[in-house]
Each structure stands twice: as C-alpha cells, then as structure tokens.
Design a protein around this motif. Structure first.
Motif, PDB file in Angstrom:
ATOM      1  N   GLN A  62       0.906  -1.205  -0.108  1.00 50.94           N
ATOM      2  CA  GLN A  62      -0.035  -0.024   0.125  1.00 50.94           C
ATOM      3  C   GLN A  62       0.903   1.203  -0.023  1.00 50.94           C
ATOM      4  OE1 GLN A  62      -3.070   0.361   3.019  1.00 50.94           O
ATOM      5  NE2 GLN A  62      -2.570   2.363   3.284  1.00 50.94           N
ATOM      6  N   THR A  63       0.508   2.132  -0.917  1.00 50.20           N
ATOM      7  CA  THR A  63       1.467   3.394  -0.906  1.00 50.20           C
ATOM      8  C   THR A  63       0.032   4.480  -0.320  1.00 50.20           C
ATOM      9  OG1 THR A  63       2.748   2.930  -2.714  1.00 50.20           O
ATOM     10  CG2 THR A  63       2.643   5.280  -2.396  1.00 50.20           C
ATOM     11  N   LEU A 112       9.597  14.810 -10.030  1.00 48.80           N
ATOM     12  CA  LEU A 112      10.653  14.214 -11.115  1.00 48.80           C
ATOM     13  C   LEU A 112      11.964  14.347 -10.444  1.00 48.80           C
ATOM     14  CD1 LEU A 112       9.131  16.269 -13.989  1.00 48.80           C
ATOM     15  CD2 LEU A 112       8.814  13.807 -13.377  1.00 48.80           C
ATOM     16  N   VAL A 113      12.201  15.443  -9.551  1.00 48.84           N
ATOM     17  CA  VAL A 113      13.551  15.538  -9.063  1.00 48.84           C
ATOM     18  C   VAL A 113      13.604  14.289  -8.249  1.00 48.84           C
ATOM     19  CG1 VAL A 113      15.127  16.969  -7.298  1.00 48.84           C
ATOM     20  CG2 VAL A 113      13.236  18.274  -9.191  1.00 48.84           C
ATOM     21  N   ARG A 114      13.041  13.932  -7.320  1.00 47.59           N
ATOM     22  CA  ARG A 114      13.100  12.906  -6.422  1.00 47.59           C
ATOM     23  C   ARG A 114      12.945  11.520  -7.071  1.00 47.59           C
ATOM     24  NH1 ARG A 114       9.751  15.870  -1.556  1.00 47.59           N
ATOM     25  NH2 ARG A 114      11.416  17.471  -1.003  1.00 47.59           N
ATOM     26  N   ALA A 115      12.800  11.141  -8.297  1.00 44.16           N
ATOM     27  CA  ALA A 115      12.289  10.195  -8.964  1.00 44.16           C
ATOM     28  C   ALA A 115      13.136   9.030  -8.628  1.00 44.16           C
ATOM     29  CB  ALA A 115      11.941  10.238 -10.310  1.00 44.16           C
ATOM     30  N   ALA A 116      14.340   9.248  -8.479  1.00 43.45           N
ATOM     31  CA  ALA A 116      15.308   8.164  -8.414  1.00 43.45           C
ATOM     32  C   ALA A 116      15.991   8.051  -7.012  1.00 43.45           C
ATOM     33  CB  ALA A 116      16.471   8.127  -9.434  1.00 43.45           C
ATOM     34  N   PHE A 120      12.935   8.731  -0.992  1.00 44.05           N
ATOM     35  CA  PHE A 120      11.557   9.024  -1.378  1.00 44.05           C
ATOM     36  C   PHE A 120      10.806   7.694  -1.973  1.00 44.05           C
ATOM     37  CE2 PHE A 120      13.661  12.999  -0.960  1.00 44.05           C
ATOM     38  CZ  PHE A 120      12.846  13.671  -0.131  1.00 44.05           C
ATOM     39  N   VAL A 121      10.445   6.782  -1.159  1.00 45.92           N
ATOM     40  CA  VAL A 121      10.014   5.594  -1.899  1.00 45.92           C
ATOM     41  C   VAL A 121       8.542   5.452  -1.676  1.00 45.92           C
ATOM     42  CG1 VAL A 121      12.222   4.256  -1.052  1.00 45.92           C
ATOM     43  CG2 VAL A 121      10.583   4.175   0.362  1.00 45.92           C
ATOM     44  N   ALA A 129      11.399   5.972 -10.046  1.00 50.32           N
ATOM     45  CA  ALA A 129      12.179   5.333 -10.979  1.00 50.32           C
ATOM     46  C   ALA A 129      13.026   4.184 -10.371  1.00 50.32           C
ATOM     47  CB  ALA A 129      13.082   6.449 -11.533  1.00 50.32           C
ATOM     48  N   SER A 130      12.920   2.945 -10.775  1.00 52.42           N
ATOM     49  CA  SER A 130      13.549   1.858 -10.048  1.00 52.42           C
ATOM     50  C   SER A 130      13.577   0.635 -11.155  1.00 52.42           C
ATOM     51  CB  SER A 130      13.051   1.547  -8.789  1.00 52.42           C
ATOM     52  OG  SER A 130      13.576   0.264  -8.194  1.00 52.42           O
ATOM     53  N   ALA A 131      14.566   0.075 -10.952  1.00 53.37           N
ATOM     54  CA  ALA A 131      14.896  -1.121 -11.735  1.00 53.37           C
ATOM     55  C   ALA A 131      14.542  -2.608 -10.816  1.00 53.37           C
ATOM     56  CB  ALA A 131      16.302  -1.409 -12.226  1.00 53.37           C
ATOM     57  N   SER A 132      13.912  -2.349  -9.622  1.00 50.41           N
ATOM     58  CA  SER A 132      13.518  -3.271  -8.760  1.00 50.41           C
ATOM     59  C   SER A 132      12.002  -3.152  -8.218  1.00 50.41           C
ATOM     60  CB  SER A 132      14.613  -3.437  -7.736  1.00 50.41           C
ATOM     61  OG  SER A 132      15.837  -3.466  -8.076  1.00 50.41           O
TER      62      SER A 132
END
Length: 187
Positions: A62-63, A112-116, A120-121, A129-132
């Motif tokens: 849940q988010t 956008l700035v915090r996407a990766a 900030f999860v 933005a994540s590969a996992s």
C-alpha cells in the motif's frame, strides 16, 4: 484579491507548467491509498470431467498519498486601494497569486527531481524510478532505461520498446504506450 488580481498568471494558474505533464485531480479525502492487486495470471487447462482450477488474487504493498495545503495572504488596506498612493503595495499583493502557482509548480516538479532518490520511496520500498519494483504476484520490473540517455530520437525509440515490454501486476507483458516525454530545459 479577486478585485485587484491582474497578475498574468491569473487565478486559474494559466501559466503553471505541471498540468501539462501530470494528471491533476481533486481529492475527496485528505489522503488516497493505492494498493495494486494481481490477478491469477493465465488460466489453466481444465481436464475432462474435472472442476475449473482456482485462481488466486495477490495484494501488493500500500502507498498512501497525503494531501497538503499551502497558502498565504496579503492584507492591503482599503485606504491604500482607494487612495492609490501605494501602488507598489497593491502591485505586490497582485503577485501573491503568482507565488502560489509557482509553489504548486515547484512542488509538482519535486516528483521528477526525487524520482530516483531512495529517500523517497513508495509502498514497495522503491523510489518512483527503479529497476527493482515488485509486483503483487511476485517478481520485479524496471521502469528505467538500462543505460541513462539524454533526450534524443534514439532514447525515445528505446524507451518506447521497453515500455511495450512492461509487465502488468500479474507478471504478464501488458505493454504501455508512452504519452509524454518530460526532460530538463538544458536537454
């Protein structure tokens, strides 16, 4: 302010940038919970005379998205408006609306700035933005290019190909058509 608002950004935020790249909606509560549910995947074959196989539903993490309220007010006396002796004060009050819309633009851009940024999860413990990223039914997917690229025709072609292979909640390829490309002005 409604009586003196002549700021070029207008009371509707006509110069705000964020509505051009993100969806803007009203909230009915002060938070929104997002939970992804996975279906059963592909149906199984039913042997002759047997009952149908039972599918399973999986619940993902849940988010919670909380609303925030920002604001400020400026007070200009009726005398200052009537006497027109303090036009710079009145002009400063007109800029209050611009201040609020610029704040909304900056706040939205932080997405956008915090996407990766791993500080900030979302509910799956991964940044936007994540590969996992995890799927409710198990497994992971990536919403990032394997190699970072500057905006170019090649980058768009590669990103589109990757999006068309993106898996859905049940780890089956759903594919997603890109709607918009957003990048810094420098690029």
């Amino acid at each position: 302010l409604e009586d003196i608002d002549t700021d070029e950004h207008g009371s509707e935020g006509s110069e705000a940038v964020f509505p051009s790249w993100t969806t803007v909606k009203n909230m009915t509560d002060n938070y929104v919970d997002y939970v992804e549910y996975a279906g059963s995947g592909l149906a199984g074959e039913k042997p002759e005379g047997e009952s149908y196989p039972i599918g399973t539903i999986y619940e993902g993490p849940q988010t919670r998205f909380n609303s925030r309220t920002y604001g400020q007010r400026m007070i200009v006396s009726e005398e200052a408006i009537e006497d027109l002796k303090y036009d710079k004060v009145v002009q400063a009050a007109k800029r209050n609306n611009r201040s609020l819309w610029k704040l909304a633009d900056f706040d939205a851009t932080l997405l956008l700035v915090r996407a990766a940024n791993s500080a900030f999860v979302g509910g799956d413990g991964q940044p936007l933005a994540s590969a996992s990223h995890s799927t409710p039914g198990g497994g992971t997917y990536s919403n990032m290019l394997p190699v970072a690229m500057s905006p170019s025709k090649a980058a768009v072609v590669i990103a589109r190909a990757q999006l068309m292979k993106l898996v859905g909640h049940d780890n089956l390829i759903d594919g997603v058509e890109p709607k918009k490309v957003v990048f810094p002005v420098e690029q």
